[in-house]
Scaffold this motif. Structure first.
Motif, mmCIF file in Angstrom:
data_model
loop_
_atom_site.group_PDB
_atom_site.id
_atom_site.type_symbol
_atom_site.label_atom_id
_atom_site.label_comp_id
_atom_site.label_asym_id
_atom_site.label_seq_id
_atom_site.Cartn_x
_atom_site.Cartn_y
_atom_site.Cartn_z
ATOM 1 N N PRO A 80 1.189 -1.123 0.050
ATOM 2 C CA PRO A 80 -0.121 0.266 0.173
ATOM 3 C C PRO A 80 0.692 1.144 0.123
ATOM 4 C CG PRO A 80 -0.605 -1.392 1.677
ATOM 5 C CD PRO A 80 0.497 -2.479 0.985
ATOM 6 N N PRO A 81 0.291 2.440 -0.597
ATOM 7 C CA PRO A 81 1.033 3.381 -0.850
ATOM 8 C C PRO A 81 1.826 4.259 0.457
ATOM 9 C CG PRO A 81 -0.684 3.727 -1.935
ATOM 10 C CD PRO A 81 -0.579 2.414 -0.840
ATOM 11 N N ALA A 82 1.037 4.411 1.779
ATOM 12 C CA ALA A 82 1.482 4.434 2.780
ATOM 13 C C ALA A 82 2.389 3.527 3.672
ATOM 14 C CB ALA A 82 0.629 5.791 3.237
ATOM 15 N N ARG A 83 2.018 2.596 2.927
ATOM 16 C CA ARG A 83 2.881 1.490 4.240
ATOM 17 C C ARG A 83 4.262 1.756 4.512
ATOM 18 N NH1 ARG A 83 -0.017 -2.848 6.329
ATOM 19 N NH2 ARG A 83 -1.418 -1.609 6.145
ATOM 20 N N ARG A 84 4.692 1.555 5.447
ATOM 21 C CA ARG A 84 6.724 1.559 6.069
ATOM 22 C C ARG A 84 6.392 0.129 6.619
ATOM 23 N NH1 ARG A 84 9.397 5.716 3.581
ATOM 24 N NH2 ARG A 84 10.906 4.260 4.513
ATOM 25 N N LEU A 85 6.976 0.161 6.778
ATOM 26 C CA LEU A 85 8.170 -0.372 8.547
ATOM 27 C C LEU A 85 8.905 0.495 9.420
ATOM 28 C CD1 LEU A 85 10.079 -3.925 7.314
ATOM 29 C CD2 LEU A 85 7.981 -2.832 8.110
ATOM 30 N N SER A 86 7.975 0.824 10.559
ATOM 31 C CA SER A 86 8.461 1.834 11.580
ATOM 32 C C SER A 86 9.636 1.697 11.972
ATOM 33 C CB SER A 86 7.799 2.061 12.495
ATOM 34 O OG SER A 86 7.951 1.018 13.499
ATOM 35 N N CYS A 87 10.556 0.327 11.326
ATOM 36 C CA CYS A 87 11.879 0.637 12.445
ATOM 37 C C CYS A 87 12.438 1.193 10.782
ATOM 38 C CB CYS A 87 12.381 -0.917 12.531
ATOM 39 S SG CYS A 87 11.769 -1.826 10.763
ATOM 40 N N GLN A 88 12.198 0.961 9.787
ATOM 41 C CA GLN A 88 13.505 1.583 8.655
ATOM 42 C C GLN A 88 12.694 3.322 8.890
ATOM 43 O OE1 GLN A 88 15.553 -0.306 7.493
ATOM 44 N NE2 GLN A 88 14.497 -1.410 9.351
ATOM 45 N N ILE A 89 12.356 4.057 9.428
ATOM 46 C CA ILE A 89 12.016 5.511 9.721
ATOM 47 C C ILE A 89 12.791 5.639 10.960
ATOM 48 C CG2 ILE A 89 10.268 7.220 9.825
ATOM 49 C CD1 ILE A 89 7.875 5.190 9.104
ATOM 50 N N ARG A 90 13.925 6.495 9.797
ATOM 51 C CA ARG A 90 14.742 6.912 10.774
ATOM 52 C C ARG A 90 14.042 8.291 11.124
ATOM 53 N NH1 ARG A 90 18.338 4.054 12.055
ATOM 54 N NH2 ARG A 90 19.831 6.069 12.959
ATOM 55 N N LEU A 91 14.558 8.788 12.644
ATOM 56 C CA LEU A 91 14.511 9.963 13.248
ATOM 57 C C LEU A 91 14.848 11.271 13.144
ATOM 58 C CD1 LEU A 91 12.198 9.082 16.101
ATOM 59 C CD2 LEU A 91 10.953 9.481 14.368
ATOM 60 N N GLU A 92 14.294 12.268 12.869
ATOM 61 C CA GLU A 92 14.644 13.709 12.880
ATOM 62 C C GLU A 92 14.629 15.095 13.225
ATOM 63 O OE1 GLU A 92 15.291 14.713 7.996
ATOM 64 O OE2 GLU A 92 16.449 12.541 8.444
ATOM 65 N N PRO A 93 15.265 16.160 13.246
ATOM 66 C CA PRO A 93 13.977 17.596 14.282
ATOM 67 C C PRO A 93 13.215 16.642 12.972
ATOM 68 C CG PRO A 93 16.460 17.520 14.525
ATOM 69 C CD PRO A 93 16.446 16.006 13.817
ATOM 70 N N GLY A 94 13.208 17.315 11.624
ATOM 71 C CA GLY A 94 12.491 16.964 10.538
ATOM 72 C C GLY A 94 11.280 16.407 10.885
ATOM 73 N N LEU A 95 11.057 15.298 11.420
ATOM 74 C CA LEU A 95 10.059 15.283 11.501
ATOM 75 C C LEU A 95 9.398 15.319 12.684
ATOM 76 C CD1 LEU A 95 12.109 11.069 9.870
ATOM 77 C CD2 LEU A 95 10.372 13.390 8.555
ATOM 78 N N ASP A 96 9.366 16.108 13.727
ATOM 79 C CA ASP A 96 8.577 16.292 14.389
ATOM 80 C C ASP A 96 7.384 16.609 14.072
ATOM 81 O OD1 ASP A 96 8.099 17.293 17.106
ATOM 82 O OD2 ASP A 96 8.293 19.230 16.823
ATOM 83 N N GLY A 97 6.061 16.481 14.468
ATOM 84 C CA GLY A 97 4.308 16.265 14.400
ATOM 85 C C GLY A 97 4.548 15.275 13.418
ATOM 86 N N LEU A 98 5.151 14.046 13.229
ATOM 87 C CA LEU A 98 4.947 12.680 12.147
ATOM 88 C C LEU A 98 4.228 11.993 12.945
ATOM 89 C CD1 LEU A 98 5.723 10.913 9.666
ATOM 90 C CD2 LEU A 98 7.339 9.879 11.506
ATOM 91 N N VAL A 99 3.227 11.254 11.857
ATOM 92 C CA VAL A 99 1.457 11.075 12.533
ATOM 93 C C VAL A 99 1.746 9.706 11.690
ATOM 94 C CG1 VAL A 99 -1.083 11.116 12.484
ATOM 95 C CG2 VAL A 99 0.299 12.598 12.397
#
Ligand code: FES
Length: 107
Positions: A80-99
């Protein structure tokens, strides 16, 4: 920071402080978010850390890598287009507020 909001399949939302954590999966596990067991601890092999990225956030994330896409496709048959593995979403300050929405079932 960053702060991440996880939304359960029933619509319940919780916004968590992910300061110092490397990935969205680590934030979920640290805060005991339900429905995201992350059984392999971030090795990209269990597919039990799936999330659906809120559509307005999709363009701000780096695209999924080939290993992540392969694991999702092998598990779901299609990605699905929005489906991700959250372990592969690296956090950085620009992602503040990610939903991130947690799907009803994991891999
Ligand atoms: S934690 Fe296992 S694939 Fe993400």
């Amino acid at each position: 920071m960053p702060r991440i909001t996880f939304i359960q399949p029933d619509g319940a939302a919780e916004t968590l402080d992910a300061a110092g954590l490397p990935t969205a999966m680590h934030a979920a596990v640290r805060h005991d978010v339900a429905g995201l067991p992350a059984e392999c601890g971030g090795q990209c092999i269990c597919v039990t850390c799936m999330v659906d990225v809120a559509l307005d956030w999709l363009p701000r994330l780096p695209p999924a890598g080939p290993d992540e896409l392969d694991m999702l496709a092998d598990t779901l048959g299609t990605v699905p287009p929005a489906r991700r593995l959250s372990c592969q979403i690296r956090l950085e300050p620009g992602l503040d507020g990610l939903v991130l929405r947690i799907p009803p079932t994991q891999g």
